[in-house]
Design a protein around this motif. Structure first.
Motif, mmCIF file in Angstrom:
data_model
loop_
_atom_site.group_PDB
_atom_site.id
_atom_site.type_symbol
_atom_site.label_atom_id
_atom_site.label_comp_id
_atom_site.label_asym_id
_atom_site.label_seq_id
_atom_site.Cartn_x
_atom_site.Cartn_y
_atom_site.Cartn_z
ATOM 1 N N PRO A 228 0.747 -1.166 0.086
ATOM 2 C CA PRO A 228 -0.071 -0.004 0.074
ATOM 3 C C PRO A 228 0.687 1.408 0.106
ATOM 4 N N ALA A 229 1.712 1.229 0.661
ATOM 5 C CA ALA A 229 2.808 2.270 0.739
ATOM 6 C C ALA A 229 3.352 2.785 -0.794
ATOM 7 N N ILE A 230 3.362 1.625 -1.643
ATOM 8 C CA ILE A 230 3.982 1.932 -3.098
ATOM 9 C C ILE A 230 2.744 2.344 -3.908
ATOM 10 N N CYS A 231 1.706 1.789 -3.551
ATOM 11 C CA CYS A 231 0.593 1.770 -4.617
ATOM 12 C C CYS A 231 -0.211 3.021 -4.272
ATOM 13 N N ASP A 232 -0.595 3.544 -3.239
ATOM 14 C CA ASP A 232 -1.673 4.298 -2.836
ATOM 15 C C ASP A 232 -1.615 5.705 -3.426
ATOM 16 N N ASP A 233 -0.215 6.116 -3.665
ATOM 17 C CA ASP A 233 0.127 7.517 -3.948
ATOM 18 C C ASP A 233 1.252 7.448 -5.099
ATOM 19 N N PRO A 234 0.739 7.191 -6.272
ATOM 20 C CA PRO A 234 2.080 7.079 -7.352
ATOM 21 C C PRO A 234 2.565 8.434 -7.692
ATOM 22 N N CYS A 235 1.908 9.626 -7.293
ATOM 23 C CA CYS A 235 2.375 11.068 -7.501
ATOM 24 C C CYS A 235 3.793 11.046 -6.969
ATOM 25 N N VAL A 236 4.138 10.436 -5.722
ATOM 26 C CA VAL A 236 5.438 10.502 -5.111
ATOM 27 C C VAL A 236 6.334 10.215 -6.024
ATOM 28 N N PHE A 237 6.396 9.003 -6.741
ATOM 29 C CA PHE A 237 7.356 8.651 -7.591
ATOM 30 C C PHE A 237 7.445 9.531 -8.836
ATOM 31 N N GLU A 238 6.355 9.930 -9.356
ATOM 32 C CA GLU A 238 6.443 10.917 -10.455
ATOM 33 C C GLU A 238 7.100 12.147 -10.235
ATOM 34 N N GLN A 239 7.133 13.037 -8.886
ATOM 35 C CA GLN A 239 7.898 13.968 -8.569
ATOM 36 C C GLN A 239 9.012 13.773 -8.769
ATOM 37 N N ILE A 240 9.531 12.430 -8.183
ATOM 38 C CA ILE A 240 11.111 12.340 -7.965
ATOM 39 C C ILE A 240 11.757 11.918 -9.379
ATOM 40 N N ILE A 241 10.922 11.058 -10.134
ATOM 41 C CA ILE A 241 11.635 10.952 -11.442
ATOM 42 C C ILE A 241 11.615 12.272 -12.356
ATOM 43 N N ALA A 242 10.562 12.910 -12.221
ATOM 44 C CA ALA A 242 10.782 14.317 -12.946
ATOM 45 C C ALA A 242 11.827 15.264 -12.490
ATOM 46 N N SER A 243 12.227 15.188 -11.269
ATOM 47 C CA SER A 243 13.300 16.058 -10.595
ATOM 48 C C SER A 243 14.688 15.375 -11.057
ATOM 49 N N LEU A 244 14.734 14.109 -11.238
ATOM 50 C CA LEU A 244 16.109 13.464 -11.633
ATOM 51 C C LEU A 244 16.074 13.760 -12.969
ATOM 52 N N SER A 245 15.102 13.394 -13.813
ATOM 53 C CA SER A 245 15.013 13.523 -15.356
ATOM 54 C C SER A 245 15.584 14.670 -15.858
ATOM 55 N N VAL A 246 15.202 16.033 -15.273
ATOM 56 C CA VAL A 246 15.657 17.138 -15.838
ATOM 57 C C VAL A 246 16.849 17.685 -15.211
ATOM 58 N N LYS A 247 17.476 17.093 -14.369
ATOM 59 C CA LYS A 247 18.792 17.095 -14.017
ATOM 60 C C LYS A 247 18.688 18.484 -13.218
ATOM 61 N N GLU A 248 17.418 18.608 -12.415
ATOM 62 C CA GLU A 248 17.537 19.821 -11.260
ATOM 63 C C GLU A 248 17.902 19.538 -10.067
#
Length: 408
Positions: A228-248
């Motif tokens: 449940p900690a992984i699946c309940d809020d997928p927006c958490v991963f999206e924010q981290i992935i976006a921050s790493l992908s744009v190299k900010e």
């Protein structure tokens, strides 16, 4: 190698508008060798046919991190286009890359140079964290001896600017933390560290279902993943992935922020639980696939061979250290050493490619099989110490060198 790939053309002046003249290739090569071997411009001017003021002006005007990394990329891309490059691959369906750190003493104390009695005694030093793919050093970064190498694994892979794109990244036990498996998975790269003790990895195995269902199995999980900690809020991963992908945000900054959070924070718990899931799957694959273990072990052996070459180049001056008054100067010195090591690898790869084409024309299967076992990281036929002559042209005839050579 400069005649074949033109890597010195990337060494542009700092102020091109005010540069009175373009540096010649001889001065650039002399400065790169002087920095890579830790001789320095003064000692190089005393053992070559180029005066000190020319070397010093060339170093100040042309040797920068941007130009040196561009030169390294040019050499790496040239090696990747050689016929022998595909023979280095351990697996036809995957390209293995390796990441590891090498310790160097610092000739002058700087901010990154820290004490480590195990490696430097009473002195200070830095760690050159390097990414290697098929014997080619694609990227390097200097970190302090007090910093954990695992905090820079993702950055070394994602910031790679060469045409060589590894699909599987290997490392030693120092490359493992609580988010590297997850970060590599998000960016479609497989993280495959080499486990020194498989029995010790059993405590890092976790399951998604009820743990009591696995009581009858030989290998039992140590705990259950909080799905449940992984699946309940997928927006958490999206924010981290976006921050790493744009190299900010760098991986080091992300790890520090995650570790500063409460253990019950949803972001920290979601990332760490997802990392447990990916790591458990890889651990089971590693235990049941001997070929994967051999490939990972071979990849790590290759970066150790590169470290041997890089260390030998640094010890030409008599001591394994990096020269420079600031962290920036030390980083430039390390990039020059990586460039010289890549040039040696490129030269050996050209020789092996010539042999490969010859044996393919002859249909010599035994020689082709033996050629796959030869590493391009070798330097016994290259003299790094002596009197350097740059002005007198003495071209190297590779065909004449290989005329009387036969592997069988």
């Amino acid at each position: 190698m400069n005649e074949r790939c033109g890597f010195l053309s990337t060494m542009t002046p700092l102020q091109p508008r005010y540069a009175k003249k373009i540096a010649d290739a001889d001065s650039l090569m002399a400065v790169i060798i002087a920095q890579a071997t830790n001789l320095g411009n003064l000692a190089m001017s005393q053992t070559c046919d180029i005066p000190y003021h020319t070397l010093d002006e060339t170093y100040r005007q042309y040797c920068r991190l941007a130009t040196l990394r561009a030169a390294n990329d040019r050499v790496a891309n040239f090696i990747a286009q050689l016929p022998i490059f595909e023979y280095y691959s351990s697996d036809l369906g995957a390209l293995f890359g390796a990441i590891d750190g090498q310790k160097f003493a610092a000739a002058t104390p700087t901010a990154k140079a820290r004490h480590s009695r195990k490696y430097f005694g009473r002195e200070r030093g830095v760690v050159a964290s390097t990414s290697l793919t098929n014997h080619v050093a694609t990227l390097a970064n200097l970190i302090g001896a007090h910093e954990h190498e695992s905090h820079y694994v993702f950055d070394l892979c994602y910031h790679n600017t060469t045409d060589i794109a590894p699909t599987i990244i290997t490392g030693d036990m120092h490359s493992i933390n609580k988010m590297n498996f997850a970060a590599m998975y998000w960016f479609e790269m497989d993280f495959a560290p080499r486990f020194t003790n498989l029995q010790a990895q059993l405590k890092h195995l976790f399951c998604g279902d009820d743990i009591e269902q696995d009581d009858n199995f030989l290998i039992k999980p140590a705990g259950q993943i909080d799905l449940p900690a992984i699946c309940d809020d997928p927006c958490v991963f999206e924010q981290i992935i976006a921050s790493l992908s744009v190299k900010e945000m760098s991986q080091q900054a992300l790890v520090r922020k995650l570790c500063a959070l409460s253990p019950h924070h949803r972001t920290r718990r979601a990332v760490f639980e997802f990392d447990k899931l990916v790591r458990s799957i890889y651990t089971l694959r590693y235990m049941r696939d001997p070929q994967l273990q051999r490939n990972v072990h071979r990849s790590q052996n290759r970066i150790e061979a590169y470290h041997a070459l890089r260390g030998f180049i640094a010890e030409v001056s008599g001591r394994k250290h990096l020269i420079g008054k600031t962290d920036h100067d030390i980083a430039i010195n390390n990039e020059c050493g990586r460039l010289l090591a890549n040039v040696v690898t490129a030269f050996n790869s050209v020789l092996l490619s010539q042999l490969l084409e010859r044996y393919q024309r002859e249909g010599n299967e035994k020689a082709l099989a033996m050629l796959k076992k030869i590493s391009p990281v070798a330097w016994r036929h290259i003299h790094f110490l002596g009197h350097y002559t740059f002005r007198n042209e003495n071209p190297i005839d590779i065909a004449a060198m290989l005329a009387g050579l036969d592997l069988l």
